[in-house]
Scaffold this motif. Structure first.
Motif, PDB file in Angstrom:
ATOM      1  N   VAL A  73      38.240  40.322  37.284  1.00  0.00           N
ATOM      2  CA  VAL A  73      36.924  40.703  37.815  1.00  0.00           C
ATOM      3  C   VAL A  73      36.984  40.842  39.334  1.00  0.00           C
ATOM      4  O   VAL A  73      36.485  41.838  39.904  1.00  0.00           O
ATOM      5  N   ILE A  74      37.584  39.867  40.022  1.00  0.00           N
ATOM      6  CA  ILE A  74      37.681  39.916  41.491  1.00  0.00           C
ATOM      7  C   ILE A  74      38.490  41.134  41.931  1.00  0.00           C
ATOM      8  O   ILE A  74      38.129  41.835  42.881  1.00  0.00           O
ATOM      9  N   SER A  75      39.598  41.405  41.232  1.00  0.00           N
ATOM     10  CA  SER A  75      40.448  42.545  41.591  1.00  0.00           C
ATOM     11  C   SER A  75      39.708  43.868  41.441  1.00  0.00           C
ATOM     12  O   SER A  75      39.817  44.764  42.292  1.00  0.00           O
ATOM     13  N   LEU A  76      38.930  44.009  40.367  1.00  0.00           N
ATOM     14  CA  LEU A  76      38.229  45.266  40.110  1.00  0.00           C
ATOM     15  C   LEU A  76      37.055  45.492  41.075  1.00  0.00           C
ATOM     16  O   LEU A  76      36.657  46.630  41.322  1.00  0.00           O
ATOM     17  N   THR A  77      36.498  44.391  41.599  1.00  0.00           N
ATOM     18  CA  THR A  77      35.345  44.523  42.499  1.00  0.00           C
ATOM     19  C   THR A  77      35.713  44.301  43.966  1.00  0.00           C
ATOM     20  O   THR A  77      34.840  44.308  44.835  1.00  0.00           O
ATOM     21  N   ASP A  78      36.999  44.100  44.241  1.00  0.00           N
ATOM     22  CA  ASP A  78      37.465  43.781  45.598  1.00  0.00           C
ATOM     23  C   ASP A  78      37.329  45.006  46.512  1.00  0.00           C
ATOM     24  O   ASP A  78      37.810  46.092  46.195  1.00  0.00           O
ATOM     25  N   SER A  79      36.675  44.793  47.667  1.00  0.00           N
ATOM     26  CA  SER A  79      36.525  45.900  48.626  1.00  0.00           C
ATOM     27  C   SER A  79      37.796  46.138  49.443  1.00  0.00           C
ATOM     28  O   SER A  79      37.992  47.223  50.005  1.00  0.00           O
TER      29      SER A  79
END
Length: 520
Positions: free
Chosen positions: A476-482
């Motif tokens: 989740v963090i990787s996919l939403t990481d700016s």
């Protein structure tokens, strides 16, 4: 120094063992190039050095005693920790090792620095150092100190000091090369002595069939129903892989001999040799406990005494000294490997990378030796502190804690290797917040407060759940990481793939599957 276990001939045997051990260590140190690096044995390790070193690092005296105790109480089911390991040693051989060797790294934090950047390398370096000091050095010394205190009647601090002096001697003298060469000698000795104990025990029982008749029938099955409290099959199948990936594929102490391989072929053959050696764990360490149950089950009240009971009752004078030489060998092997891993990570990932990038090899070796001494002193202090805490079976507690240390490392390495979109922020989250979360869950599991009336799953199943939570969080963090900074997954080395290694791994897989089918 007196002992009710040891007679004059036993002391002589123990003295001869140490004389040979020191001679091998000194000889191995002369094989190291003058001024050469201590940490990776100048990439000279062959398959037998790698196999015996990995197996030796894994085998501590606490494992011998705990395995015999488990054999006495439950039979061969605890052998899953040994036999199931071949899957993850194969993962190291064919997935992780080619990438580690292709990246030409000294340490696993250095490798993850290539994958996720310097911040991840820093976090992982300190994570590794703390793990080595607590789980490898302090716990091994605590378990070994109990044994030596029991046999020789000396204080815990002196037991720990003696063991560390011997181990640090080899680490400082010849680095990984001396540790690897002495491990070969010590592990051959361990196999010979343990095999003699099993053969003498079987003879006393009346043979294999007599042994089968004298113990419960469920002592010979590898998978027990999920209703079994100690070894239910589902937590083993799901939970052990988390610990297996962490322990066999990402732990610096275990993987360092592979990083020092002469080439990929030797690394893959060496890990394969470790897989074959792990088969022996059941026969050499668990079977003595089952034999002890058949011989002394009516009189022995404490299963933890199964191993020493067998030694005391079945071995003549002289052989007892050889057994304690072997137990000391297990300790020296594990502690030596841990000290070398500790000095490697601190020196290469912290001193050289952050403070002195242009350090000479001589300066690097001096820092490495200094870290060995400091790490040894810290380990003694921790060991004495652990011993001072009363009323807890701390060895069992810390064994469970390892199940809560494993999920963050396993998640970061698995996604780091297999998923190119995993980001630095996700990895750092798992290694910091994820580790804190896992340890809090572990503390609540081991020491539940009165207000928490929660039906806890088996700790290995809990380890699996934590791994899944961290893996999903990283995705989740990787996919939403700016932050879209992309690091390449280090490419595997292309040369050195061996048909012999592949063939031997297929043979090992066939043997292991056959063993599991036979014992179910």
């Amino acid at each position: 120094m007196e002992s009710h276990y040891m007679q004059g001939l036993d002391w002589l045997i123990l003295g001869i063992y140490f004389a040979i051990l020191i001679a091998i260590g000194v000889w191995a140190s002369t094989k190291r190039k003058k001024g050469g690096a201590l940490f990776l044995a100048e990439h000279s390790l062959r398959w037998h050095h790698i196999g015996f070193s990995m197996w030796g690092t894994n085998v501590g005296p606490s494992m011998l005693i705990a395995s015999a105790s488990a054999g006495f109480t439950t039979g061969i089911v605890s052998g899953n920790y040994a036999w199931y390991a071949f899957v993850f040693i194969a993962l190291l051989a064919f997935v992780f090792a080619p990438r580690y060797l292709g990246a030409k790294v000294h340490t696993l934090p250095e490798f993850m620095g290539l994958r996720f950047g310097q911040s991840t390398r820093n976090i992982l370096a300190w994570y590794t150092i703390v793990t080595i000091i607590i789980s490898w050095l302090a716990l091994t010394l605590f378990a070994g100190g109990i044994l030596i205190r029991q046999v020789f009647d000396i204080p815990m601090w002196l037991s720990a000091l003696v063991l560390l002096i011997i181990s640090a001697f080899f680490t400082m003298l010849g680095g990984l090369k001396a540790v690897a060469y002495t491990n070969v000698y010590q592990m051959i000795l361990l196999i010979v002595v343990s095999l003699i104990l099993v053969v003498v025990g079987l003879d006393k029982v009346g043979g294999i069939q007599a042994l089968v008749d004298k113990v419960p029938s469920d002592y010979w099955v590898m998978f027990k129903p999920n209703s079994d409290e100690a070894f239910p099959w589902l937590p083993i199948v799901l939970g052990y892989p988390v610990m297996g990936v962490w322990f066999w594929c990402t732990d610096q102490s275990m993987v360092q001999p592979v990083l020092a391989a002469k080439d990929l072929r030797e690394g893959q053959l060496g890990t394969n040799f470790t897989g074959w050696l792990k088969i022996l764990d059941v026969a050499l360490y668990i079977l003595p406990g089952i034999i002890c149950f058949a011989l002394f089950g009516d009189t022995l009240k404490n299963p933890d005494e199964a191993y020493l009971t067998m030694v005391e009752n079945l071995f003549p004078v002289g052989m007892v000294g050889l057994v304690f030489a072997v137990l000391t060998a297990c300790l020296v092997s594990t502690i030596g490997s841990a000290l070398n891993a500790l000095s490697t990570v601190f020196t290469m990932d912290i001193y050289v990378k952050k403070f002195n990038p242009n350090a000479s090899q001589r300066r690097i070796n001096i820092v490495g030796r200094t870290v060995t001494v400091v790490g040894a002193l810290l380990a003694i202090i921790l060991t004495v502190a652990i011993d001072a805490i009363k009323g807890l079976n701390l060895f069992n507690v810390f064994q469970s804690v390892l199940g809560f240390i494993a999920p963050p490392m396993a998640a970061v390495f698995v996604l780091g290797i297999f998923w190119k979109r995993a980001t630095t922020r996700a990895a750092n989250f798992a290694l910091t917040i994820g580790t804190a979360f896992c340890l809090i869950v572990g503390i609540l599991y081991l020491w539940p407060p009165e207000w928490l009336t929660f039906p806890w799953p088996h700790f290995m199943l809990l380890s699996f759940y934590l791994f899944v939570i961290l893996t999903v969080s990283m995705v989740v963090i990787s996919l939403t990481d700016s932050d879209k900074t992309q690091y390449e997954i280090p490419a595997p080395v292309r040369e050195g793939w061996s048909k012999l290694a592949i063939g031997l791994w297929i043979a090992l897989a066939v043997v292991m599957i056959s063993l599991y089918v036979y014992f179910n």
